[in-house]
Enzyme design. Structure first.
Site, PDB file in Angstrom:
ATOM      1  CD1 TRP A  86       5.456   4.640  -1.989  1.00 26.42           C
ATOM      2  CD2 TRP A  86       3.343   4.863  -1.064  1.00 26.42           C
ATOM      3  NE1 TRP A  86       5.485   4.032  -0.808  1.00 26.42           N
ATOM      4  CE2 TRP A  86       4.126   4.409  -0.161  1.00 26.42           C
ATOM      5  CE3 TRP A  86       2.297   5.370  -0.720  1.00 26.42           C
ATOM      6  CZ2 TRP A  86       3.598   3.868   1.202  1.00 26.42           C
ATOM      7  CZ3 TRP A  86       1.865   5.031   0.660  1.00 26.42           C
ATOM      8  CH2 TRP A  86       2.355   4.253   1.423  1.00 26.42           C
TER       9      TRP A  86
ATOM     10  CG  ASP B 146       5.318  11.374  -3.053  1.00 25.36           C
ATOM     11  OD1 ASP B 146       6.394  12.102  -2.041  1.00 25.36           O
ATOM     12  OD2 ASP B 146       4.801  10.452  -2.995  1.00 25.36           O
TER      13      ASP B 146
ATOM     14  CE  LYS C  80       9.300   7.776   3.373  1.00 24.43           C
ATOM     15  NZ  LYS C  80       8.983   6.654   4.035  1.00 24.43           N
TER      16      LYS C  80
END
Ligand code: PMP
Length: 358
Positions: free
Chosen positions: A101, A168, A192
């Site tokens: 990511w 992030d 999440k």
């Protein structure tokens, strides 16, 4: 049978939140209308958004000079939106490359300015978090990924930085306390620890905005979202509602300190078994082990048993345990809403399996 949900995301949500969300989808507060069919400008949704913002601020302890923005487009859109809004072509952004990511964020940023990868663990298949790096004062910002969902590593603490931190936090947002004023910008996809896929939370310090010279389309401009309280267009109404319910649940459950305590206990329970059990081993440096995504594989001499153990997990109601294809093996995601008893059940299964096979 109620499943043990170890999915990496979209992931387990508190049972009470799902129940309330189900009711709202069918008939919101007895109105004879679904929340899905109510105007986002009506009093019902305005109250939801207001409560979501207030709870977010209270739970994090967010200072007033930070905006909370509810966006869409996933965390992946933030890979380009952050540099688009923060970085001029002649400026440099720093990135720490700790996983796929982070790597994607780096690639996207290159379109907007100079990108310097300050440190990377890519050559070691991202099995640790690089720590020894010097942060040049002249950069515009330093981008970090707090938790690496695929590899199962997590930053225990954030570096002291002379330039604003952009982070992030998709896969560990609201799983532990953090000092918000250490950051210039934080983003996290909801799916999440917060809610369903479909909304992404952006938390941005006021003085980070308005420093780039390029034209920003309205829907890609943080200032437009800040000025319009995330209501410039139709926001993702239902994901924001479910996120608000989860925020209520976090508050009621004792806030971020309680989340951290429970998450740590679950993670240590499973890591202890991974380290003790002769069949399994962890895949990353012990000091960087994530308390959200716990990756493990079978030791080489037992590799042929992987399929059998996988089938056993499925047979025992355990879902979402398959490791990411780049790591293999198993990944147990132990987000806020996963009860300790699910981890206990997995540990017992690993123990029984080792007794039979070891
Ligand atoms: N960053 C991290 C750390 C992630 O785990 C993910 C998705 N799992 C993303 C970014 C991408 O998020 P999205 O799918 O919402 O674009």
């Amino acid at each position: 049978m109620k499943k043990h949900n170890f999915s990496a995301g979209p992931a387990i949500l508190p049972a009470t939140v799902l129940k309330e969300a189900g009711k709202a989808a069918a008939n919101y507060h007895g109105m004879g209308l679904s929340l899905l069919e109510l105007s986002h400008r009506g009093p019902e949704f305005m109250a939801i958004l207001e409560e979501a913002n207030a709870l977010m601020r209270e739970i994090i302890g967010l200072p007033d000079h930070y905006h909370v923005l509810w966006m869409s487009g996933g965390a992946s859109s933030q890979f380009f939106m952050a540099p688009m809004n923060l970085l001029n072509e002649d400026e440099t952004a720093l990135y720490v490359d700790t996983g796929v990511w982070a790597d994607k964020a780096i690639e996207e940023a290159k379109a907007f300015g100079n990108v310097q990868v300050l440190a990377s663990s890519k050559a070691e298949n991202y099995t640790h978090i690089p720590k020894d790096f010097k942060i040049p004062k002249t950069a515009k910002y330093l981008h970090l990924t707090s938790n690496n969902t695929i590899y199962g590593t997590q930053m225990r603490k954030f570096p002291k930085s002379p330039v604003p931190l952009v982070c992030d936090m998709s896969s560990d947002f609201l799983s532990r306390p953090f000092q918000a004023d250490q950051f210039g910008l934080i983003y996290a996809g909801a799916q999440k620890n917060l809610g369903p896929a479909g909304t992404t939370v952006v938390i941005v310090r006021e003085d980070m905005l308005g420093t780039v010279h390029r034209h920003l389309p309205s829907m890609l401009d943080y200032r437009v979202f800040a000025k319009n309280d995330s209501m410039y267009n139709t926001p993702p109404v239902f994901p924001i509602y479910v996120s608000m319910l989860t925020l209520r649940w976090i508050k009621k459950s004792g806030g971020l300190k309680a989340m951290q305590r429970k998450n740590k206990a679950k993670a240590l329970l499973l890591y202890d078994e991974i380290d003790r059990n002769p069949l399994f081993r962890g895949t990353v440096a012990a000091e960087d082990r994530s308390h959200m995504n716990i990756c493990f594989v079978m030791n080489e001499q037992y590799a042929s048993l992987e399929k059998e153990f996988s089938a056993l997990c499925i047979g025992n109601g355990m879902s979402g345990l398959k490791g990411h294809r780049s790591v293999g093996g198993f990944r147990a995601s132990t987000y806020n809403a996963l009860p300790q008893k699910s981890v206990q059940a997995l540990v017992e299964l690993m123990r029984d399996f080792a007794e039979k096979k070891g």
